[in-house]
Design an enzyme around this catalytic site. Structure first.
Site, PDB file in Angstrom:
ATOM      1  CE  LYS A 177      60.874  -7.983 -42.637  1.00 17.37           C
ATOM      2  NZ  LYS A 177      60.737  -8.895 -41.656  1.00 17.37           N
ATOM      3  CG  HIS A 196      56.506 -11.596 -35.092  1.00 20.38           C
ATOM      4  ND1 HIS A 196      55.775 -12.582 -35.815  1.00 20.38           N
ATOM      5  CD2 HIS A 196      57.753 -10.973 -35.818  1.00 20.38           C
ATOM      6  CE1 HIS A 196      56.211 -12.388 -37.274  1.00 20.38           C
ATOM      7  NE2 HIS A 196      57.233 -11.463 -37.052  1.00 20.38           N
TER       8      HIS A 196
END
Length: 395
Positions: A196, A327
């Site tokens: 991230k 995902h």
């Protein structure tokens, strides 16, 4: 001919469970009865995460559904949300989905299209498609089980294994925790990893990406995920600063509905862009593709409404020669990836699969062996939830 006598309905209980029972049949011209949906039952649970996704996401919410047919067979469906909306989804399944699907022939696409017409005024996505996913996945489970093979074979298996990339919800990790996670991925043999980004200070992202690149070496693919945290100006600056670290893709650099901004960013940078985890409809993916706004599509099977729309997105992407990388949810996404038209990778967020959360009562339908996912060949989709464990964990 479709015959549906009045349904027998039990009132919602304290656990939010509702059962709708009907005697229904669908008859072909030959007179052969086609099983129809007789009942839908659902319950919401909380599954604690061994590695919380931040202070506000200590657990996932899983809604497990059971669809019963008029011939007595049952299929298991589920939907998923990490933080919010589980009880709203359960209410929609209870009050709107169950009566709408009762009596319909048990064909996933027939039920999905009918249910979409019934629910769409409640919204084109969000709780609407999350609820629909639970029904659709159960019907595909029934269809594959009836044929005596696994879901990938029912969908049309194209490969036996798919590569897995290590992934983490790690923006809140210290630099030491982040590099330790990267080392674990390397030790497991991952050939691609994702972290991230999106800190307030770009220099912090640069430091963290540089540190991970040093740990994984030059030959492991490195992806970054901004989770919609940037505007176009900041995204341009960030991608320019991070591109020297050899990025395989940049995921969700902009808000999911900013197609114009994403298309402009894609034209301005040489780094591939990935998007789609927060796109909820087939038309939304069509718009991404026609706007030339991404290089990789990432539909989430729960958020798009199940396997039926996921398949339609896969075929649409093939027409544009754009790969689909599902995902999250590797226990199911891995099975879908084995049937996708174009090669795919599967995302495995550390210790967050259903199997690693300990919420399955049977062996997982996929085997995550380091950097490779293999099917175990269980009939249907093979996901059988440990309801007793989930109930205890939800207290």
């Amino acid at each position: 001919m479709l015959t549906v006598p009045p349904a027998a309905v039990t009132a919602p209980g304290r656990g939010g469970i509702r059962t709708v029972t009907a005697t229904a049949s669908c008859t072909r011209p030959s007179g052969t009865a086609v099983p129809a949906v007789a009942a839908l039952r659902a319950e919401a649970y909380r599954a604690p995460l061994p590695r919380p996704w931040g202070p506000n996401v200590p657990a996932h919410h899983v809604i497990v559904a059971e669809v019963t047919l008029t011939d007595g067979r049952t299929g298991t469906g589920f939907t998923w949300t990490p933080a919010t909306g589980a009880l709203a989804v359960l209410a929609l399944l209870d009050h709107d989905c169950a009566p709408a699907v009762t009596g319909l022939p048990a064909h996933p696409e027939t039920v999905w299209d009918t249910l979409w017409l019934h629910l769409r005024e409640a919204g084109a996505g969000g709780i609407t498609t999350l609820a629909m996913a639970a029904v659709d996945i159960a019907l595909w489970d029934l269809r594959a089980s009836a044929a005596g093979h696994c879901l990938a074979d029912e969908l049309g298996r194209r490969r036996d294994t798919v590569p897995v990339y290590g992934s983490g919800v790690n923006l809140h990790y210290t630099l030491g925790e982040l590099t330790a996670q990267a080392r674990r991925w390397v030790e497991r043999g991952h050939r691609a990893v994702k972290i991230k980004v999106g800190h307030e200070e770009l220099a912090v992202d640069v430091e963290r990406v540089a540190a991970v690149r040093e740990v994984i070496g030059p030959d492991v693919a490195l992806m970054i995920d901004a989770n919609q945290r940037w505007d176009l100006f900041r995204a341009r600056r960030a991608v320019a600063a991070l591109e020297p670290f050899g990025l395989h893709w940049v995921e969700e650099p902009l808000p999911a509905d900013d197609l114009a901004g994403q298309a402009r960013l894609r034209r301005d940078t040489g780094v591939p862009l990935a998007a789609g985890e927060n796109v909820r409809t087939v038309r939304g993916f069509r718009d991404l593709l026609t706007a030339e706004a991404c290089d990789v599509l990432q539909p989430n099977v729960a958020r798009v409404g199940g396997i039926t729309p996921f398949r339609r997105i896969g075929e649409l992407a093939r027409a544009f020669d754009v790969p689909v990388h599902p995902h999250l949810l590797p226990d199911l996404s891995g099975q879908l990836a084995c049937a996708l038209p174009l090669p795919a990778m599967v995302e495995d967020v550390e210790d967050a699969s259903f199997a690693r959360l300990g919420i399955l009562r049977n062996p997982a339908p996929v085997n995550l062996d380091g950097s490779v996912l293999r099917l175990t060949g269980q009939p249907g989709h093979g996901l059988r939830f440990d309801v007793d464990h989930l109930r205890k964990a939800s207290r």
